[in-house]
Design a protein around this motif. Structure first.
Motif, PDB file in Angstrom:
ATOM      1  N   TRP A 113       0.875  -1.344   0.020  1.00  0.00           N
ATOM      2  CA  TRP A 113       0.089   0.037  -0.056  1.00  0.00           C
ATOM      3  C   TRP A 113       0.766   1.359  -0.182  1.00  0.00           C
ATOM      4  O   TRP A 113       0.571   2.087  -0.660  1.00  0.00           O
ATOM      5  CB  TRP A 113      -0.911  -0.116   1.271  1.00  0.00           C
ATOM      6  CG  TRP A 113      -2.039   0.935   1.143  1.00  0.00           C
ATOM      7  CD1 TRP A 113      -3.506   0.579   0.636  1.00  0.00           C
ATOM      8  CD2 TRP A 113      -2.199   2.375   1.329  1.00  0.00           C
ATOM      9  NE1 TRP A 113      -4.184   1.609   0.845  1.00  0.00           N
ATOM     10  CE2 TRP A 113      -3.469   2.636   1.099  1.00  0.00           C
ATOM     11  CE3 TRP A 113      -1.368   3.461   1.575  1.00  0.00           C
ATOM     12  CZ2 TRP A 113      -3.952   4.081   1.200  1.00  0.00           C
ATOM     13  CZ3 TRP A 113      -1.493   4.460   1.879  1.00  0.00           C
ATOM     14  CH2 TRP A 113      -3.169   4.850   1.468  1.00  0.00           C
ATOM     15  N   LEU A 163       0.247  -2.008  -7.284  1.00  0.00           N
ATOM     16  CA  LEU A 163      -1.022  -2.544  -7.457  1.00  0.00           C
ATOM     17  C   LEU A 163      -0.815  -4.261  -7.790  1.00  0.00           C
ATOM     18  O   LEU A 163      -1.743  -4.553  -7.246  1.00  0.00           O
ATOM     19  CB  LEU A 163      -1.710  -1.750  -8.533  1.00  0.00           C
ATOM     20  CG  LEU A 163      -2.379  -0.417  -8.135  1.00  0.00           C
ATOM     21  CD1 LEU A 163      -2.808   0.471  -9.494  1.00  0.00           C
ATOM     22  CD2 LEU A 163      -3.566  -0.591  -7.014  1.00  0.00           C
ATOM     23  N   GLN A 214      -2.545   9.781  -3.044  1.00  0.00           N
ATOM     24  CA  GLN A 214      -1.254   9.913  -3.897  1.00  0.00           C
ATOM     25  C   GLN A 214      -0.233  10.054  -2.900  1.00  0.00           C
ATOM     26  O   GLN A 214       1.115   9.723  -3.256  1.00  0.00           O
ATOM     27  CB  GLN A 214      -1.519  11.330  -4.809  1.00  0.00           C
ATOM     28  CG  GLN A 214      -2.492  11.218  -5.828  1.00  0.00           C
ATOM     29  CD  GLN A 214      -3.703  12.045  -5.517  1.00  0.00           C
ATOM     30  OE1 GLN A 214      -4.263  11.849  -4.235  1.00  0.00           O
ATOM     31  NE2 GLN A 214      -4.494  12.716  -6.289  1.00  0.00           N
ATOM     32  N   PHE A 266      -5.419   5.275  -5.050  1.00  0.00           N
ATOM     33  CA  PHE A 266      -3.905   5.721  -5.158  1.00  0.00           C
ATOM     34  C   PHE A 266      -3.941   7.021  -6.083  1.00  0.00           C
ATOM     35  O   PHE A 266      -3.385   7.885  -6.063  1.00  0.00           O
ATOM     36  CB  PHE A 266      -3.142   4.632  -5.699  1.00  0.00           C
ATOM     37  CG  PHE A 266      -2.983   3.552  -4.468  1.00  0.00           C
ATOM     38  CD1 PHE A 266      -3.033   3.880  -3.224  1.00  0.00           C
ATOM     39  CD2 PHE A 266      -2.619   2.205  -5.046  1.00  0.00           C
ATOM     40  CE1 PHE A 266      -2.742   2.822  -2.322  1.00  0.00           C
ATOM     41  CE2 PHE A 266      -2.269   1.429  -4.104  1.00  0.00           C
ATOM     42  CZ  PHE A 266      -2.524   1.615  -2.778  1.00  0.00           C
ATOM     43  N   GLN A 275       2.387   1.762  -3.148  1.00  0.00           N
ATOM     44  CA  GLN A 275       1.364   1.870  -4.150  1.00  0.00           C
ATOM     45  C   GLN A 275       1.667   0.780  -5.519  1.00  0.00           C
ATOM     46  O   GLN A 275       1.393   1.269  -6.418  1.00  0.00           O
ATOM     47  CB  GLN A 275       0.985   3.246  -4.556  1.00  0.00           C
ATOM     48  CG  GLN A 275       0.602   4.213  -3.467  1.00  0.00           C
ATOM     49  CD  GLN A 275       0.305   5.764  -3.890  1.00  0.00           C
ATOM     50  OE1 GLN A 275       0.047   5.865  -5.230  1.00  0.00           O
ATOM     51  NE2 GLN A 275      -0.303   6.276  -2.895  1.00  0.00           N
ATOM     52  N   HIS A 315      -8.271   0.174  -5.193  1.00  0.00           N
ATOM     53  CA  HIS A 315      -7.030   0.592  -4.684  1.00  0.00           C
ATOM     54  C   HIS A 315      -6.474   1.563  -5.647  1.00  0.00           C
ATOM     55  O   HIS A 315      -5.745   2.582  -5.499  1.00  0.00           O
ATOM     56  CB  HIS A 315      -6.096  -0.437  -4.453  1.00  0.00           C
ATOM     57  CG  HIS A 315      -6.595  -0.826  -3.067  1.00  0.00           C
ATOM     58  ND1 HIS A 315      -7.543  -1.843  -2.719  1.00  0.00           N
ATOM     59  CD2 HIS A 315      -6.145  -0.640  -1.702  1.00  0.00           C
ATOM     60  CE1 HIS A 315      -7.633  -1.981  -1.423  1.00  0.00           C
ATOM     61  NE2 HIS A 315      -6.848  -1.003  -0.748  1.00  0.00           N
ATOM     62  N   ASP A 316      -6.617   1.157  -7.271  1.00  0.00           N
ATOM     63  CA  ASP A 316      -5.905   1.828  -8.217  1.00  0.00           C
ATOM     64  C   ASP A 316      -6.642   3.372  -8.120  1.00  0.00           C
ATOM     65  O   ASP A 316      -6.101   4.526  -8.392  1.00  0.00           O
ATOM     66  CB  ASP A 316      -6.261   1.495  -9.588  1.00  0.00           C
ATOM     67  CG  ASP A 316      -5.965   2.159 -10.660  1.00  0.00           C
ATOM     68  OD1 ASP A 316      -4.745   2.690 -10.659  1.00  0.00           O
ATOM     69  OD2 ASP A 316      -6.596   2.123 -11.637  1.00  0.00           O
TER      70      ASP A 316
END
Length: 153
Positions: A19, A24, A64, A59, A22, A55-56
């Motif tokens: 996470w 994925l 961000q 993020f 980030q 989650h995409d």
């Protein structure tokens, strides 16, 4: 590359690591194909693909610049092949709807991890709950949905 996790705690820590960077693909690979994930507002995703897609979006639009940190972790084995892992974590750096950095959030995240036939643990269920200090429950009224406390002391 599929990684192998020896315990439910290992796969839970990997969730936080994936996470934070980030990643994925790494994050999605932590889950079994038909995993369940319930987020803080009650959205319920029921496949690895849905979890990755959600989650995409998060993020790109919300997190961000965010980072999560485990404050407390407790693992409870349920036999040899299942572990329930509870964490308390902080989230810093979330952006609000206008791109302004919001304040810190505290969450309780519960993960159920199951040892797969190939040997490593994967997440079968994850539930994320925001902690609201001083609240006993939530209340939905004409004034809207909000945390509520019934304590008078």
């Amino acid at each position: 590359m599929t990684r192998t996790y020896q315990t439910g705690e290992d796969v839970t820590r990997a969730f936080f690591d994936a996470w934070n960077v980030q990643d994925l693909d790494w994050l999605a690979d932590l889950f079994v194909e038909d995993a369940d994930f319930v987020n803080v507002v009650g959205f319920w995703w029921t496949t690895r693909r849905q979890i990755r897609k959600a989650h995409d979006y998060g993020f790109r639009k919300i997190f961000q610049d965010a980072r999560v940190e485990i404050v407390t972790l407790k693992s409870r084995p349920i036999g040899e092949d299942v572990e329930v892992v509870h964490t308390v974590s902080t989230l810093d750096g979330q952006n609000d709807e206008h791109g302004v950095t919001a304040g810190q959030r505290v969450a309780v995240i519960t993960i159920v991890a199951h040892r797969q036939s190939e040997g490593g643990f994967r997440i079968v269920s994850c539930h994320n709950t925001d902690r609201v200090d001083g609240a006993d429950t939530h209340l939905n009224s004409d004034a809207g949905f909000r945390p509520a406390s019934y304590q008078t002391d």
